[in-house]
Design a protein around this motif. Structure first.
Motif, PDB file in Angstrom:
ATOM      1  N   LYS A  36     128.577 -17.625 -28.466  1.00  0.00           N
ATOM      2  CA  LYS A  36     127.919 -16.737 -28.816  1.00  0.00           C
ATOM      3  C   LYS A  36     128.635 -15.865 -29.309  1.00  0.00           C
ATOM      4  O   LYS A  36     129.920 -15.384 -29.753  1.00  0.00           O
ATOM      5  CB  LYS A  36     127.374 -16.147 -27.873  1.00  0.00           C
ATOM      6  CG  LYS A  36     125.959 -16.613 -27.300  1.00  0.00           C
ATOM      7  CD  LYS A  36     125.686 -15.918 -25.963  1.00  0.00           C
ATOM      8  CE  LYS A  36     124.722 -16.900 -25.413  1.00  0.00           C
ATOM      9  NZ  LYS A  36     123.726 -16.142 -24.189  1.00  0.00           N
ATOM     10  N   PRO A  44     122.147 -24.911 -27.196  1.00  0.00           N
ATOM     11  CA  PRO A  44     120.494 -24.022 -27.869  1.00  0.00           C
ATOM     12  C   PRO A  44     119.688 -23.873 -26.779  1.00  0.00           C
ATOM     13  O   PRO A  44     119.871 -24.432 -25.751  1.00  0.00           O
ATOM     14  CB  PRO A  44     120.987 -24.915 -29.146  1.00  0.00           C
ATOM     15  CG  PRO A  44     121.795 -25.986 -28.880  1.00  0.00           C
ATOM     16  CD  PRO A  44     122.343 -25.853 -28.053  1.00  0.00           C
ATOM     17  N   GLU A  61     113.553 -21.414 -28.891  1.00  0.00           N
ATOM     18  CA  GLU A  61     114.394 -20.839 -29.923  1.00  0.00           C
ATOM     19  C   GLU A  61     115.646 -21.904 -30.185  1.00  0.00           C
ATOM     20  O   GLU A  61     116.046 -21.779 -30.602  1.00  0.00           O
ATOM     21  CB  GLU A  61     115.402 -21.027 -28.154  1.00  0.00           C
ATOM     22  CG  GLU A  61     114.497 -20.170 -26.918  1.00  0.00           C
ATOM     23  CD  GLU A  61     115.155 -18.638 -27.427  1.00  0.00           C
ATOM     24  OE1 GLU A  61     116.084 -18.706 -27.800  1.00  0.00           O
ATOM     25  OE2 GLU A  61     114.684 -17.722 -26.971  1.00  0.00           O
ATOM     26  N   GLU A  65     117.885 -20.363 -33.586  1.00  0.00           N
ATOM     27  CA  GLU A  65     119.024 -20.747 -32.863  1.00  0.00           C
ATOM     28  C   GLU A  65     120.296 -21.071 -33.769  1.00  0.00           C
ATOM     29  O   GLU A  65     120.727 -21.877 -34.094  1.00  0.00           O
ATOM     30  CB  GLU A  65     119.651 -20.848 -31.562  1.00  0.00           C
ATOM     31  CG  GLU A  65     118.942 -19.449 -30.718  1.00  0.00           C
ATOM     32  CD  GLU A  65     119.748 -19.945 -29.367  1.00  0.00           C
ATOM     33  OE1 GLU A  65     119.751 -21.045 -29.194  1.00  0.00           O
ATOM     34  OE2 GLU A  65     119.368 -19.015 -28.452  1.00  0.00           O
ATOM     35  N   SER A 110     122.033 -18.472 -36.230  1.00  0.00           N
ATOM     36  CA  SER A 110     120.816 -17.500 -35.927  1.00  0.00           C
ATOM     37  C   SER A 110     122.025 -16.495 -35.763  1.00  0.00           C
ATOM     38  O   SER A 110     123.150 -16.607 -35.537  1.00  0.00           O
ATOM     39  CB  SER A 110     120.140 -16.980 -34.506  1.00  0.00           C
ATOM     40  OG  SER A 110     120.968 -16.731 -33.310  1.00  0.00           O
ATOM     41  N   GLU A 112     123.561 -14.314 -33.218  1.00  0.00           N
ATOM     42  CA  GLU A 112     123.296 -14.723 -31.894  1.00  0.00           C
ATOM     43  C   GLU A 112     124.567 -15.655 -31.786  1.00  0.00           C
ATOM     44  O   GLU A 112     125.052 -14.764 -31.128  1.00  0.00           O
ATOM     45  CB  GLU A 112     122.188 -15.346 -30.913  1.00  0.00           C
ATOM     46  CG  GLU A 112     122.316 -14.768 -30.135  1.00  0.00           C
ATOM     47  CD  GLU A 112     121.035 -15.547 -28.783  1.00  0.00           C
ATOM     48  OE1 GLU A 112     121.364 -15.516 -27.272  1.00  0.00           O
ATOM     49  OE2 GLU A 112     120.126 -15.673 -29.111  1.00  0.00           O
ATOM     50  N   HIS A 113     124.567 -16.224 -32.612  1.00  0.00           N
ATOM     51  CA  HIS A 113     126.035 -17.437 -32.918  1.00  0.00           C
ATOM     52  C   HIS A 113     126.862 -17.102 -33.802  1.00  0.00           C
ATOM     53  O   HIS A 113     126.431 -17.100 -34.761  1.00  0.00           O
ATOM     54  CB  HIS A 113     125.124 -18.733 -32.071  1.00  0.00           C
ATOM     55  CG  HIS A 113     124.435 -19.052 -31.097  1.00  0.00           C
ATOM     56  ND1 HIS A 113     122.877 -18.686 -31.187  1.00  0.00           N
ATOM     57  CD2 HIS A 113     124.636 -19.617 -30.261  1.00  0.00           C
ATOM     58  CE1 HIS A 113     122.932 -19.118 -29.658  1.00  0.00           C
ATOM     59  NE2 HIS A 113     124.300 -19.249 -28.906  1.00  0.00           N
TER      60      HIS A 113
END
Length: 148
Positions: A36, A44, A61, A65, A110, A112-113
């Motif tokens: 992250k 994932p 998800e 991701e 994404s 997020e990572h």
């Protein structure tokens, strides 16, 4: 008494929020590992929203991701993750098999990572901060689905 304990445990688990994660294995036996933006190790997947189908949430998800599609998953392990501020969560980990070799897979991470890479067992377990539940799921997947 035993059955009363089983019933109370089952009820407690049913009331927990669920996080569904997947060990995505490439055709050449490597697993997708991620971090992250905060630096925390991750796989994932993510939170299953209220009323959402578990497998639909997992597929959603993974697509969000990684940009990858996972069609079929198999249950691997579970545990209750304790968090002092966010509360407890039931973590379910699945295995998902990809048809391509790791070198042929294009990740679309994404926001997020900030890192994602396919690694075999040796590269995976050089990472020292893998949470125990994820490490256990990765061990299982490498033993069952990894290539020597």
């Amino acid at each position: 008494m035993f059955w009363e304990q089983v019933e109370s445990t089952r009820q407690a688990l049913e009331d927990l929020p669920i996080s569904a994660k997947v060990v995505l294995m490439s055709a050449n036996g490597k697993a997708l590992l991620m971090r992250k933006d905060s630096g925390i190790f991750d796989l994932p997947g993510g939170k299953v929203e209220s009323g959402e189908d578990l497998f639909g949430a997992l597929k959603r998800e993974v697509k969000e991701e990684t940009g990858l599609k996972v069609k079929k998953v198999e249950f691997i392990s579970s545990w209750v993750k304790h968090h002092p501020t966010l509360g407890d969560r039931l973590v379910l980990v699945f295995h998902g098999q990809l048809k391509k070799h790791s070198d042929d897979i294009i990740l679309q991470l994404s926001s997020e990572h900030n890192w994602g890479e396919f690694k075999g067992p040796k590269g995976t377990f050089k990472i020292k901060d893998i949470p125990p539940g994820y490490a256990n799921a990765l061990h299982i997947c490498f033993a069952r689905y990894g290539k020597p």
